[in-house]
Design a protein around this motif. Structure first.
Motif, PDB file in Angstrom:
ATOM      1  N   ILE A 209     120.019  78.909 -17.347  1.00  0.00           N
ATOM      2  CA  ILE A 209     119.443  79.255 -16.349  1.00  0.00           C
ATOM      3  C   ILE A 209     119.613  78.333 -15.023  1.00  0.00           C
ATOM      4  CG2 ILE A 209     117.349  80.309 -15.227  1.00  0.00           C
ATOM      5  CD1 ILE A 209     116.293  80.429 -18.453  1.00  0.00           C
ATOM      6  N   PRO A 210     120.772  78.770 -14.036  1.00  0.00           N
ATOM      7  CA  PRO A 210     120.815  77.992 -12.944  1.00  0.00           C
ATOM      8  C   PRO A 210     119.634  77.509 -12.149  1.00  0.00           C
ATOM      9  CG  PRO A 210     122.192  80.069 -13.037  1.00  0.00           C
ATOM     10  CD  PRO A 210     120.992  80.136 -13.873  1.00  0.00           C
ATOM     11  N   GLU A 211     119.642  76.225 -11.615  1.00  0.00           N
ATOM     12  CA  GLU A 211     118.681  75.812 -10.600  1.00  0.00           C
ATOM     13  C   GLU A 211     118.807  76.827  -9.260  1.00  0.00           C
ATOM     14  OE1 GLU A 211     116.389  73.809 -10.365  1.00  0.00           O
ATOM     15  OE2 GLU A 211     116.461  72.493  -8.386  1.00  0.00           O
ATOM     16  N   ASP A 212     117.683  77.286  -9.106  1.00  0.00           N
ATOM     17  CA  ASP A 212     117.682  78.459  -7.933  1.00  0.00           C
ATOM     18  C   ASP A 212     116.183  78.354  -7.308  1.00  0.00           C
ATOM     19  OD1 ASP A 212     117.744  80.591  -6.262  1.00  0.00           O
ATOM     20  OD2 ASP A 212     118.703  81.909  -7.952  1.00  0.00           O
ATOM     21  N   ALA A 213     116.203  78.224  -5.935  1.00  0.00           N
ATOM     22  CA  ALA A 213     115.073  78.031  -5.110  1.00  0.00           C
ATOM     23  C   ALA A 213     114.366  79.419  -5.208  1.00  0.00           C
ATOM     24  CB  ALA A 213     115.263  77.878  -3.726  1.00  0.00           C
ATOM     25  N   ALA A 214     115.013  80.520  -5.483  1.00  0.00           N
ATOM     26  CA  ALA A 214     114.488  81.987  -5.496  1.00  0.00           C
ATOM     27  C   ALA A 214     113.644  81.812  -6.603  1.00  0.00           C
ATOM     28  CB  ALA A 214     115.649  83.108  -5.524  1.00  0.00           C
ATOM     29  N   VAL A 215     113.861  81.368  -7.660  1.00  0.00           N
ATOM     30  CA  VAL A 215     113.132  81.249  -8.724  1.00  0.00           C
ATOM     31  C   VAL A 215     111.769  80.631  -8.625  1.00  0.00           C
ATOM     32  CG1 VAL A 215     112.621  80.641 -11.333  1.00  0.00           C
ATOM     33  CG2 VAL A 215     114.836  81.513 -10.618  1.00  0.00           C
ATOM     34  N   ALA A 216     111.920  79.376  -7.982  1.00  0.00           N
ATOM     35  CA  ALA A 216     110.527  78.676  -7.517  1.00  0.00           C
ATOM     36  C   ALA A 216     109.916  79.492  -6.594  1.00  0.00           C
ATOM     37  CB  ALA A 216     111.082  77.278  -6.892  1.00  0.00           C
ATOM     38  N   LYS A 217     110.522  80.209  -5.665  1.00  0.00           N
ATOM     39  CA  LYS A 217     109.513  81.075  -4.747  1.00  0.00           C
ATOM     40  C   LYS A 217     109.019  82.175  -5.349  1.00  0.00           C
ATOM     41  CE  LYS A 217     112.208  79.940  -0.602  1.00  0.00           C
ATOM     42  NZ  LYS A 217     113.520  80.340   0.207  1.00  0.00           N
ATOM     43  N   ALA A 218     109.590  82.755  -6.242  1.00  0.00           N
ATOM     44  CA  ALA A 218     109.028  83.869  -7.196  1.00  0.00           C
ATOM     45  C   ALA A 218     107.968  83.318  -7.823  1.00  0.00           C
ATOM     46  CB  ALA A 218     110.078  84.563  -7.969  1.00  0.00           C
ATOM     47  N   TYR A 219     107.936  82.173  -8.298  1.00  0.00           N
ATOM     48  CA  TYR A 219     107.104  81.622  -9.406  1.00  0.00           C
ATOM     49  C   TYR A 219     105.815  81.160  -8.567  1.00  0.00           C
ATOM     50  CZ  TYR A 219     105.138  77.957 -12.520  1.00  0.00           C
ATOM     51  OH  TYR A 219     104.166  77.345 -13.277  1.00  0.00           O
ATOM     52  N   ALA A 220     106.147  80.532  -7.313  1.00  0.00           N
ATOM     53  CA  ALA A 220     104.993  80.293  -6.498  1.00  0.00           C
ATOM     54  C   ALA A 220     104.126  81.473  -5.969  1.00  0.00           C
ATOM     55  CB  ALA A 220     105.528  79.396  -5.133  1.00  0.00           C
ATOM     56  N   LYS A 221     104.781  82.761  -5.985  1.00  0.00           N
ATOM     57  CA  LYS A 221     103.898  83.955  -5.593  1.00  0.00           C
ATOM     58  C   LYS A 221     103.368  84.697  -6.920  1.00  0.00           C
ATOM     59  CE  LYS A 221     107.439  85.203  -2.666  1.00  0.00           C
ATOM     60  NZ  LYS A 221     108.295  86.225  -1.887  1.00  0.00           N
ATOM     61  N   GLY A 222     103.601  83.946  -7.924  1.00  0.00           N
ATOM     62  CA  GLY A 222     103.121  84.753  -9.150  1.00  0.00           C
ATOM     63  C   GLY A 222     103.870  85.706  -9.428  1.00  0.00           C
ATOM     64  N   GLU A 223     105.140  85.938  -9.053  1.00  0.00           N
ATOM     65  CA  GLU A 223     106.026  87.056  -9.268  1.00  0.00           C
ATOM     66  C   GLU A 223     107.007  86.601 -10.614  1.00  0.00           C
ATOM     67  OE1 GLU A 223     106.925  88.673  -4.696  1.00  0.00           O
ATOM     68  OE2 GLU A 223     108.598  87.735  -5.757  1.00  0.00           O
ATOM     69  N   LEU A 224     107.456  87.756 -11.120  1.00  0.00           N
ATOM     70  CA  LEU A 224     108.146  87.708 -12.364  1.00  0.00           C
ATOM     71  C   LEU A 224     109.794  87.693 -11.808  1.00  0.00           C
ATOM     72  CD1 LEU A 224     106.302  89.980 -14.703  1.00  0.00           C
ATOM     73  CD2 LEU A 224     106.777  87.373 -14.909  1.00  0.00           C
ATOM     74  N   PRO A 225     110.462  86.525 -12.093  1.00  0.00           N
ATOM     75  CA  PRO A 225     112.059  86.457 -11.748  1.00  0.00           C
ATOM     76  C   PRO A 225     112.761  87.498 -12.293  1.00  0.00           C
ATOM     77  CG  PRO A 225     111.153  84.214 -12.152  1.00  0.00           C
ATOM     78  CD  PRO A 225     110.174  85.208 -12.652  1.00  0.00           C
ATOM     79  N   VAL A 226     112.423  87.996 -13.664  1.00  0.00           N
ATOM     80  CA  VAL A 226     113.382  89.034 -14.144  1.00  0.00           C
ATOM     81  C   VAL A 226     113.280  90.397 -13.044  1.00  0.00           C
ATOM     82  CG1 VAL A 226     113.148  88.535 -16.588  1.00  0.00           C
ATOM     83  CG2 VAL A 226     111.337  89.852 -15.536  1.00  0.00           C
ATOM     84  N   TYR A 227     112.125  90.607 -12.364  1.00  0.00           N
ATOM     85  CA  TYR A 227     112.099  91.678 -11.278  1.00  0.00           C
ATOM     86  C   TYR A 227     112.626  91.385 -10.208  1.00  0.00           C
ATOM     87  CZ  TYR A 227     109.808  93.826 -15.259  1.00  0.00           C
ATOM     88  OH  TYR A 227     109.476  94.335 -16.669  1.00  0.00           O
ATOM     89  N   SER A 228     112.555  89.974  -9.787  1.00  0.00           N
ATOM     90  CA  SER A 228     112.380  89.864  -7.995  1.00  0.00           C
ATOM     91  C   SER A 228     113.755  88.887  -8.027  1.00  0.00           C
ATOM     92  CB  SER A 228     111.244  89.077  -7.495  1.00  0.00           C
ATOM     93  OG  SER A 228     111.192  87.964  -8.217  1.00  0.00           O
ATOM     94  N   VAL A 229     114.257  88.309  -8.973  1.00  0.00           N
ATOM     95  CA  VAL A 229     115.574  87.620  -8.490  1.00  0.00           C
ATOM     96  C   VAL A 229     116.730  88.093  -9.306  1.00  0.00           C
ATOM     97  CG1 VAL A 229     116.551  85.161  -8.966  1.00  0.00           C
ATOM     98  CG2 VAL A 229     114.218  85.339  -8.614  1.00  0.00           C
ATOM     99  N   PRO A 230     117.829  88.256  -8.443  1.00  0.00           N
ATOM    100  CA  PRO A 230     118.858  89.038  -8.862  1.00  0.00           C
ATOM    101  C   PRO A 230     119.622  88.405  -9.887  1.00  0.00           C
ATOM    102  CG  PRO A 230     118.943  88.889  -6.359  1.00  0.00           C
ATOM    103  CD  PRO A 230     117.807  88.173  -6.799  1.00  0.00           C
ATOM    104  N   GLY A 231     119.951  88.701 -11.010  1.00  0.00           N
ATOM    105  CA  GLY A 231     120.871  87.951 -12.021  1.00  0.00           C
ATOM    106  C   GLY A 231     119.901  87.361 -13.201  1.00  0.00           C
TER     107      GLY A 231
END
Lengths: 286, 120
Positions: free
Chosen positions: A242-264
């Motif tokens: 799973i590539p290092e991606d700031a978008a995942v960290a941002k989603a995590y910080a907001k309590g969001e699930l990357p499967v729904y909010s981070v493309p790919g």
């Protein structure tokens, strides 16, 4: 199938992988067990309706001093020094007791009975129709996680086709308790010296337990080659990166699930799950 | 009166051991006769847990009134208190003999509570 997600090192992304996997993995329904009872956090990402709550206790000795002869049999038997005999007074140290019940059995005066000591709670959340979360929370000041982890696992349904266990970090008793009886372990690591160091400890532990496992490299792209060298040398299957991606960290910080909010991201998790299933199927055919 | 002193050595010229539970040995000294006896505590030196408790129990068995050590944690203190044994605090720079002299002269401070956390 029962899958445990473990890591060795903390913060590699166990919970992130476990929670996202719980949404996309099939067959459904899925039950997710958060066995990191010292610091459960899967529920923060899931929401849902609280369905059940159970107080959990362990049994500890209680000594009737009227019957005690001060023979010290109990204290001599206890491997954890949870009982200390001073004259005819028996001091019990509940935090050291592992609830084996041996002191009660060896007491020639039948002076020992067992009483419950509350250690934490296990809660069930109905996240969606096809996803249930069961998680334990150890009470503050209680240091013994395994009995509560056992209770989380005991409350899991035997009917649900897929169970995902989010394990505590480390390689000690709580991890061993969490992975006991699972079909396969998914080890989440990161390409850093710490990640590799703790991965080797986790691999040693799991090999000792004899449970099949594969590795997911989270935060990939940090170009730490010793990790890849190690995995190749040890012939450990890599189920995905799973590539290092700031978008995942941002989603995590907001309590969001990357499967729904981070493309790919969803495609990556699905790929990991496919590879995991293929690995398990391959093992069954052997 | 008998007093116990935690020590790393085998006689009165040995240094006082500042650790209570994981002291390698302790000396039981009789202030009336001036005689002493050395007790091995190496089992607790290597114990995974409960070292303080077990050392306290061993010392209590010797029927001492006081113990001189460097530091004493909460569980060991509880046991010693229950056994009616007073805890006096010395320093690792002292020999056992110096600790006994300081104790006899009333120069050692009596611990009213554990002076360190467990596992310090």
């Amino acid at each position: 199938m029962i899958i445990a997600v473990a890591s060795g090192k903390g913060g590699t992304g166990k919970t992130t992988v476990a929670v996202n996997l719980a949404f996309v993995a099939t067959p459904r329904p899925v039950q997710l067990l958060d066995c990191d009872v010292e610091e459960p956090n899967a529920h923060l990402f899931l929401g849902g309706q609280p369905a059940k709550k159970k107080e959990v206790s362990v049994m500890i000795p209680s000594v009737d001093e009227g019957k005690c002869s001060g023979c010290e049999e109990c204290s001599n038997f206890c491997q954890f020094k949870a009982l200390v005999v001073i004259g005819k007074t028996v001091l019990v140290f509940p935090e050291l007791c592992h609830s084996c019940g041996g002191c009660r059995l060896v007491c020639p005066e039948q002076a020992i009975t067992e009483v419950p000591r509350p250690i934490g709670v296990v809660e069930t959340l109905q996240v969606r129709d096809d996803l249930t979360l069961i998680y334990g929370t150890l009470s503050i000041g209680v240091a013994m996680a395994p009995p509560l982890i056992r209770e989380v696992k005991a409350l899991a349904s035997r009917e649900v086709p897929l169970t995902i266990i989010d394990c505590p970090p480390g390689t000690s008793c709580p991890v061993v308790e969490s992975v006991k009886g699972v079909d396969v372990i998914l080890l989440v690591t990161e390409p850093t010296p710490f990640g590799l160091h703790d991965l080797t400890l986790a691999v040693d532990t799991i090999r000792t337990l004899g449970i099949p496992f594969g590795v997911v490299i989270n935060k990939a792209g940090l170009n730490y080659s010793p990790l890849y060298d190690y995995l190749e040398k040890e012939k450990i299957p890599v189920l995905g990166e799973i590539p290092e991606d700031a978008a995942v960290a941002k989603a995590y910080a907001k309590g969001e699930l990357p499967v729904y909010s981070v493309p790919g991201y969803r495609a990556k998790i699905e790929e990991i799950f496919r590879n995991l299933k293929a690995m398990v199927n391959g093992l069954e055919k052997m | 009166m008998k007093i116990a002193i935690t020590t790393t050595g085998n006689d009165l010229n040995s240094p006082l051991c500042e650790r209570f539970g994981r002291t390698p040995r302790f000396i039981v000294y009789d202030t009336d006769s001036g005689s002493f006896e050395v007790f091995d505590n190496s089992v607790n030196l290597n114990a995974p847990q409960g070292a303080g408790l077990q050392t306290a129990q061993n010392i209590a068995r010797q029927g001492v009134s006081c113990v001189i050590t460097g530091h004493c944690g909460p569980k060991a203190f509880t046991v010693l208190q229950k056994a009616g044994i007073k805890v006096f605090l010395g320093q690792g720079s002292m020999t056992v003999k110096e600790a006994i002299t300081a104790f006899n002269e009333g120069k050692l401070q009596e611990a009213q509570s554990p002076d360190v956390e467990g596992h310090w």
